[in-house]
Design a protein around this motif. Structure first.
Motif, short mmCIF file in Angstrom:
data_model
loop_
_atom_site.label_atom_id
_atom_site.label_comp_id
_atom_site.label_asym_id
_atom_site.label_seq_id
_atom_site.Cartn_x
_atom_site.Cartn_y
_atom_site.Cartn_z
N LEU A 168 -10.43 5.53 3.93
CA LEU A 168 -10.25 4.49 2.80
C LEU A 168 -9.66 3.55 2.91
O LEU A 168 -9.35 2.27 2.22
CB LEU A 168 -10.32 5.00 2.04
CG LEU A 168 -10.59 4.36 -0.03
CD1 LEU A 168 -11.48 3.58 0.19
CD2 LEU A 168 -11.17 5.28 -1.19
N GLY A 169 -7.49 4.24 3.25
CA GLY A 169 -6.41 3.49 3.21
C GLY A 169 -6.18 2.25 4.01
O GLY A 169 -6.08 1.43 3.50
N GLU A 170 -6.81 3.43 5.13
CA GLU A 170 -7.08 1.99 5.98
C GLU A 170 -7.60 0.65 6.57
O GLU A 170 -7.73 -0.55 6.69
CB GLU A 170 -7.59 2.76 7.60
CG GLU A 170 -6.44 3.69 8.17
CD GLU A 170 -6.92 4.52 8.74
OE1 GLU A 170 -8.00 4.35 9.79
OE2 GLU A 170 -6.20 5.41 9.59
N ALA A 171 -8.35 0.46 5.21
CA ALA A 171 -9.65 -0.62 4.35
C ALA A 171 -9.49 -1.36 3.98
O ALA A 171 -9.61 -2.46 3.83
CB ALA A 171 -10.65 -0.02 4.27
N GLY A 172 -7.37 -0.76 2.94
CA GLY A 172 -7.29 -1.80 2.37
C GLY A 172 -7.27 -1.95 0.87
O GLY A 172 -6.80 -2.61 0.24
N ALA A 173 -7.99 -1.02 0.57
CA ALA A 173 -8.23 -0.29 -1.11
C ALA A 173 -7.07 0.41 -1.61
O ALA A 173 -6.56 -0.35 -2.95
CB ALA A 173 -8.97 1.06 -0.95
#
Length: 267
Positions: free
Chosen positions: A63-68
């Protein structure tokens, strides 16, 4: 992407594999002594339920890597685990992950990442500064400290090398090993993984409940302050029906609040 649009986002499905060596390494990393043969000896092995969390760490990371949220400033706020059945000594787990909720805390957002499989359901709450203020609901309040004196108290000594050992299970964030990364995050030195602290507490809690640590069926805890490898943790617990409510502190500072554990007690 606006924060509400992350709600319900599918993070995918992964099949993860492990063997008895991984489960034994985990037990040692969270403080199991070599004399607990059913935690460290493959011939008698019972896998600690919290080991499952190491297999599912990819989900909040994804989720962090997806930019959230900004992975440099977001922190692990709390953890929930519900155990459906015991983990096998080795095998495969098919894990499905999603964003269950996004709460608006004003200056921050809290992302709830749920990972599920046949053996357990786990929820990571990720506190993300700078991502709030979108007009959403604040979400549930933290569990209050129980009234009255504790029914049990004990101390737990962490080990200086514990974070270095625990990170071999999958959470290799530099904050737990690299002094420079710790300083960049505002810490004087590398910190112990919150999930390591939480799992370590369940071992003595189980004994005081007359249960085996592998009999854990439910666990909750909020990470209120960092723990450093080598710290001595003071744990206070309250009996609440089938649950043990607990808090943990280091030198008077609460490090885990809103703790709750439930064990399957066999006679």
């Amino acid at each position: 992407m606006d924060q509400p649009q992350w709600r319900g986002r599918d993070l995918g499905t992964r099949t993860v594999r492990y063997d008895d060596r991984d489960a034994i390494l985990y037990a040692l990393a969270v403080g199991a002594p070599a004399t607990d043969l059913d935690l460290v000896f493959e011939e008698r092995l019972r896998v600690l339920p919290t080991f499952a969390l190491t297999r599912a760490q990819w989900a909040p990371d994804a989720l962090g890597e997806a930019g959230a949220f900004d992975v440099a400033t977001a922190v692990h706020g709390s953890q929930r685990l519900r155990v459906h059945r015991p983990l096998p000594k080795e095998g495969e787990l098919e894990l499905t992950a999603r964003v269950a909720e996004v709460w608006d805390k004003g200056t921050a957002a809290v992302f709830e990442v749920v990972v599920e499989c046949a053996y357990f359901a786990a929820t990571w709450s990720i506190f993300a500064p700078g991502r709030g203020g979108f007009g959403g609901e604040r979400g549930p309040s933290a569990r209050a400290r129980p009234d009255g004196p504790p029914d049990l108290e004990f101390t737990l000594d962490t080990e200086p090398e514990q974070a270095a050992l625990y990170r071999l299970l999958g959470d290799r964030h530099h904050l737990h090993i690299d002094p420079e990364a710790a300083k960049a995050a505002g810490m004087p030195r590398p910190i112990l993984h919150g999930l390591c602290t939480l799992a370590a507490i369940t071992l003595p809690l189980a004994r005081r409940a007359g249960a085996h640590p592998a009999g854990l069926v439910a666990l909750d805890g909020r990470f209120a302050a960092p723990v450093f490898p080598g710290d001595r943790i003071h744990v206070s617990g309250w009996n609440d029906g089938e649950d043990l409510l607990f808090e943990a502190a280091v030198d008077g500072t609460t490090v885990i609040s809103g703790g709750r554990a439930q064990f399957r007690v066999t006679t």
